[in-house]
Scaffold this active site. Structure first.
Site, PDB file in Angstrom:
ATOM      1  N   LYS A 143     -55.791   2.540  82.055  1.00 55.16           N
ATOM      2  CA  LYS A 143     -56.608   1.391  81.448  1.00 55.16           C
ATOM      3  C   LYS A 143     -57.315   0.760  82.688  1.00 55.16           C
ATOM      4  CE  LYS A 143     -54.000   0.300  77.319  1.00 55.16           C
ATOM      5  NZ  LYS A 143     -54.914   0.056  75.924  1.00 55.16           N
TER       6      LYS A 143
ATOM      7  N   LYS B  58     -56.946  12.361  72.722  1.00 55.13           N
ATOM      8  CA  LYS B  58     -55.621  12.203  71.802  1.00 55.13           C
ATOM      9  C   LYS B  58     -56.130  11.415  70.795  1.00 55.13           C
ATOM     10  CE  LYS B  58     -52.572   8.573  72.462  1.00 55.13           C
ATOM     11  NZ  LYS B  58     -51.310   8.119  72.119  1.00 55.13           N
TER      12      LYS B  58
ATOM     13  N   LYS C  85     -55.303   5.130  67.579  1.00 59.24           N
ATOM     14  CA  LYS C  85     -55.918   4.074  66.760  1.00 59.24           C
ATOM     15  C   LYS C  85     -57.026   3.161  67.529  1.00 59.24           C
ATOM     16  CE  LYS C  85     -51.617   2.153  67.552  1.00 59.24           C
ATOM     17  NZ  LYS C  85     -50.419   2.756  67.296  1.00 59.24           N
TER      18      LYS C  85
HETATM   19  P1  ATP Z   1     -52.203   4.937  69.960  1.00 60.40           P
HETATM   20  O1  ATP Z   1     -52.869   5.747  71.007  1.00 60.40           O
HETATM   21  O2  ATP Z   1     -52.450   5.489  68.718  1.00 60.40           O
HETATM   22  O3  ATP Z   1     -52.460   3.424  70.142  1.00 60.40           O
HETATM   23  P2  ATP Z   1     -49.547   4.889  71.221  1.00 60.40           P
HETATM   24  O4  ATP Z   1     -48.853   5.832  71.671  1.00 60.40           O
HETATM   25  O5  ATP Z   1     -50.185   4.051  72.106  1.00 60.40           O
HETATM   26  O6  ATP Z   1     -50.809   5.328  69.952  1.00 60.40           O
HETATM   27  P3  ATP Z   1     -47.579   4.057  69.142  1.00 60.40           P
HETATM   28  O7  ATP Z   1     -48.245   3.777  68.035  1.00 60.40           O
HETATM   29  O8  ATP Z   1     -46.482   3.110  69.423  1.00 60.40           O
HETATM   30  O9  ATP Z   1     -48.434   3.936  70.338  1.00 60.40           O
HETATM   31  O10 ATP Z   1     -47.041   5.637  69.094  1.00 60.40           O
HETATM   32  C1  ATP Z   1     -45.846   5.832  68.320  1.00 60.40           C
HETATM   33  C2  ATP Z   1     -45.396   7.166  68.507  1.00 60.40           C
HETATM   34  O11 ATP Z   1     -46.467   8.243  68.277  1.00 60.40           O
HETATM   35  C3  ATP Z   1     -45.143   7.553  70.042  1.00 60.40           C
HETATM   36  O12 ATP Z   1     -43.986   8.336  70.281  1.00 60.40           O
HETATM   37  C4  ATP Z   1     -46.374   8.343  70.538  1.00 60.40           C
HETATM   38  O13 ATP Z   1     -45.894   9.229  71.702  1.00 60.40           O
HETATM   39  C5  ATP Z   1     -46.538   8.986  69.446  1.00 60.40           C
HETATM   40  N1  ATP Z   1     -48.165   9.422  69.383  1.00 60.40           N
HETATM   41  C6  ATP Z   1     -49.143   8.811  69.510  1.00 60.40           C
HETATM   42  N2  ATP Z   1     -50.278   9.072  69.195  1.00 60.40           N
HETATM   43  C7  ATP Z   1     -49.908  10.584  69.147  1.00 60.40           C
HETATM   44  C8  ATP Z   1     -50.649  11.638  69.019  1.00 60.40           C
HETATM   45  N3  ATP Z   1     -52.226  11.764  68.786  1.00 60.40           N
HETATM   46  N4  ATP Z   1     -50.136  12.855  68.912  1.00 60.40           N
HETATM   47  C9  ATP Z   1     -48.727  13.033  68.664  1.00 60.40           C
HETATM   48  N5  ATP Z   1     -47.919  11.845  68.779  1.00 60.40           N
HETATM   49  C10 ATP Z   1     -48.597  10.584  69.171  1.00 60.40           C
END
Ligand code: ATP
Ligand code: LTN
Length: 330
Positions: free
Chosen positions: A111, A193, A196
């Site tokens: 970030k 990846k 959201k």
């Molecule tokens: P995002 O990038 O969507 O904001 P994040 O990892 O910041 O997701 P969370 O929503 O809390 O935040 O993620 C919840 C779980 O989902 C975590 O264990 C994360 O590692 C997993 N996760 C998030 N995105 C992916 C992905 N693209 N593939 C596999 N696992 C994921």
């Protein structure tokens, strides 16, 4: 029974990456482990949130936990702020984390590198809070996607540091990262990846997406000109990503099996098979989701979850405060 804990930070709607990388595993492990699954609402506010939208996302996240198969009779499901000990141990963990460690966390570094402005102190110290989330419950295992592994590794270091300094306080947890599906990629840019915070809505399938929309996203996923369904994330990232999705949603079907089924067939056929599987799973989840939001299950699950989690967390916090010398003996 070994204990397992994980959380999701619903800063938006849950997507297929969250489901395949994390949530589906919480559900699978329920028979084998004592599962603690929480909604990380303290972590959510490390980035600015619209209050009404956040409330909706939190409620949807619990509903989706339940709709995906987490069973409040077998697992403990709770909202992070219902257990006050998280914030308090979070602060104590923060005082035991070195700046150098926080500076090495790739999520924050990324970030910063993107030049994002006004990043908060909470975002910077978030890994210390995450360590507290895990250590409060003496969790043995933490199922997460690839991107969270570094945070669980920091948690291990902090647990060992405190155990060395104050005597055995914490179980040192292990991350559980799935072999297939730990990093589901964006459908519109398979080098990124699925997230959201994806700029384009096309790359991310939300668990509550309309089925037609979800199908369209799969059918227009970026692929390549190789014209063969072959697992090679370097050379064919788009096709390999779709294969991971199909395999994860079919009880980890081996890649060789999928390759054999689609040998000599076009990408259209293959994408249709992926879309069918995705829509079948979303349909199941959404039917259950609609029943849940109409009933009283969310409130009941969170009330009993908070009660059970608080007992464990409060006792651990007390033990830590005593060991650190923060309490007064009379
Ligand atoms: P995002 O990038 O969507 O904001 P994040 O990892 O910041 O997701 P969370 O929503 O809390 O935040 O993620 C919840 C779980 O989902 C975590 O264990 C994360 O590692 C997993 N996760 C998030 N995105 C992916 C992905 N693209 N593939 C596999 N696992 C994921
Ligand atoms: N940091 C995680 C969410 C999270 C978590 C946790 C996961 C907060 N506390 C404890 C596992 C264990 C994320 O951003 N996905």
């Amino acid at each position: 029974m070994k204990r397992m804990l994980s959380g999701i930070k619903p800063t938006g709607q849950l997507h297929l990456g969250n489901y395949i990388g994390a949530l589906s595993h919480f559900v699978e492990y329920q028979d084998e482990y004592d599962v603690y699954a929480f909604i990380a609402n303290l972590h959510c506010i490390t980035v600015p949130q619209d209050p009404e939208e956040l409330q909706r996302n939190l409620r949807d996240c619990v509903a989706l936990y339940l709709a995906c198969g987490l069973d409040p009779e077998r697992s403990t499901i709770f909202l992070q702020t219902d257990v006050r000990a998280h914030a308090q141990l979070g602060y104590i963990m923060c005082c035991h984390t070195y700046l150098g460690e926080l500076n090495r966390m790739t999520q924050f570094k990324d970030k910063m590198a993107k030049g994002e402005k006004n990043l908060s102190g909470g975002l910077y110290t978030y890994p210390s809070l995450m360590a507290a989330d895990i250590l409060l419950y003496d969790a043995d295992y933490v199922p997460v996607g690839e991107d969270q592994k570094q945070h669980v590794e920091l948690t291990r270091d902090l647990a060992e540091r405190m155990n060395n300094r104050y005597g055995k306080l914490f179980t040192v947890p292990e991350p559980l990262v799935p072999k297939v599906g730990a990093r589901i990629m964006s459908l519109s840019d398979p080098t990124k990846k699925m997230s959201k915070s994806d700029n384009s809505d096309k790359g991310c399938i939300y668990l509550l997406d309309d089925l037609k929309k979800a199908r369209k996203k799969v059918m227009s996923a970026v692929t390549d000109n190789e014209a063969r369904v072959h697992f090679d994330p370097e050379l064919q990232p788009g096709i390999s990503n779709l294969m991971q999705i199909l395999s994860s949603l079919s009880s980890n079907r081996p890649m060789g099996d999928i390759e054999a089924e689609f040998e000599g067939r076009g990408y259209g056929d293959f994408k249709r098979a992926v879309a069918d599987k995705v829509c079948e799973r979303l349909d199941m989840i959404q039917t259950r989701y609609r029943e849940i939001v109409e009933g009283d299950m969310i409130r009941k699950a969170l009330t009993s979850g908070a009660e059970k989690a608080s007992k464990i967390a409060d006792a651990k916090l007390d033990e830590v405060q005593k060991a650190v010398g923060m309490e007064i003996k009379y």
